[in-house]
Design a protein around this motif. Structure first.
Motif, short mmCIF file in Angstrom:
data_model
loop_
_atom_site.label_atom_id
_atom_site.label_comp_id
_atom_site.label_asym_id
_atom_site.label_seq_id
_atom_site.Cartn_x
_atom_site.Cartn_y
_atom_site.Cartn_z
N PHE A 38 -5.95 9.68 3.29
CA PHE A 38 -5.68 9.12 1.97
C PHE A 38 -6.96 9.07 1.16
N LYS A 39 -6.85 9.44 -0.09
CA LYS A 39 -7.97 9.40 -1.03
C LYS A 39 -7.68 8.31 -2.06
N SER A 68 0.84 -1.20 0.00
CA SER A 68 0.00 0.00 0.00
C SER A 68 0.87 1.24 0.00
N ASP A 69 0.35 2.32 -0.57
CA ASP A 69 1.04 3.60 -0.52
C ASP A 69 1.20 4.10 0.91
N THR A 70 0.37 3.60 1.83
CA THR A 70 0.51 4.03 3.22
C THR A 70 1.86 3.58 3.81
N SER A 71 2.37 2.43 3.39
CA SER A 71 3.67 1.97 3.89
C SER A 71 4.78 2.90 3.42
N ARG A 72 4.70 3.32 2.18
CA ARG A 72 5.69 4.29 1.68
C ARG A 72 5.61 5.58 2.48
N TRP A 73 4.41 6.04 2.74
CA TRP A 73 4.23 7.29 3.50
C TRP A 73 4.86 7.17 4.88
#
Length: 226
Positions: free
Chosen positions: A206-207, A41-46
């Motif tokens: 997140f959107k 997920s992009d959340t991990s990168r964030w």
């Protein structure tokens, strides 16, 4: 958490598994492969991008997934990273990515939070981008990837907050990424109980999924606490 929301999350995870595997991603200077039934997920990168520098630190990551956060820290100055996960798929994926990127200062073990962590080994930093979708205690995990999203009974959060300080070195800190959408005070309400101070490092909604409101906290044991 309503049944419609749970089914929505299950649908998203199921759809994420419909493509061919492994997937290949270039992220934060790492060439990564993502295996089937492993969280991405992009959340991990964030989270990885907003963690404080960990140069020379001995780091423990709970729930390593494909290894993005652990490998990013190992590559950028951590002395050693112990990456753990409850699923062998994730551990195999992280090890494959360590070899792929020629990163030697990482070890992987299977562990349900701290269950297999040596009690005498202390860490400068403990990190968890944890599953934070609350579901009932009797909720049945239907597939390995669901471990990345569901917290039956909220027990994972309680276990993590209760047990983390036992594994910290002096002056160590806990880094916790948590989706607070269901309750913005869900973390802070529990900290007095576990004698932990907190500092919010970053937050982002997140959107297109407005239900993902991710907060990144730094937690430290309060001196003189139980």
């Amino acid at each position: 958490m309503g049944e419609d929301r749970i089914e929505y999350i299950r649908k998203l995870m199921a759809e994420s598994q419909l493509s061919d595997f492994p997937k290949y991603v270039r992220c934060l200077g790492l060439d990564l492969e993502v295996h089937k039934e492993v969280f991405w997920s992009d959340t991990s990168r964030w989270v990885a991008e907003r963690l404080p520098p960990m140069i020379g630190k001995n780091v423990l990551e709970i729930g390593c997934g494909c290894g993005l956060i652990a490998l990013f820290l190992a590559k950028n100055g951590a002395s050693h990273v112990l990456a753990t996960d409850i699923t062998t798929n994730a551990l195999d994926n992280t090890l494959a990515n360590a070899r792929r990127n020629e990163i030697p200062n990482i070890t992987c073990i299977k562990s349900d939070i701290f269950s297999n962590i040596d009690q005498y080994t202390k860490f400068d930093r403990i990190i968890w981008h944890m599953p934070s979708t609350y579901v009932p205690e009797d909720f049945e995990i239907a597939s390995m990837i669901e471990h990345s999203s569901f917290d039956p009974g909220g027990f994972l959060l309680d276990r993590f907050l209760r047990e983390s300080p036992r594994h910290l070195a002096p002056n160590g800190a806990i880094m916790l990424g948590y989706n607070v959408s269901r309750n913005k005070s869900v973390i802070t309400d529990k900290l007095e109980q576990y004698s932990l101070s907190h500092r919010r490092i970053a937050d982002k909604k997140f959107k297109p999924d407005s239900m993902i409101n991710l907060h990144l906290y730094e937690l430290k044991p309060i001196v003189g606490g139980p």
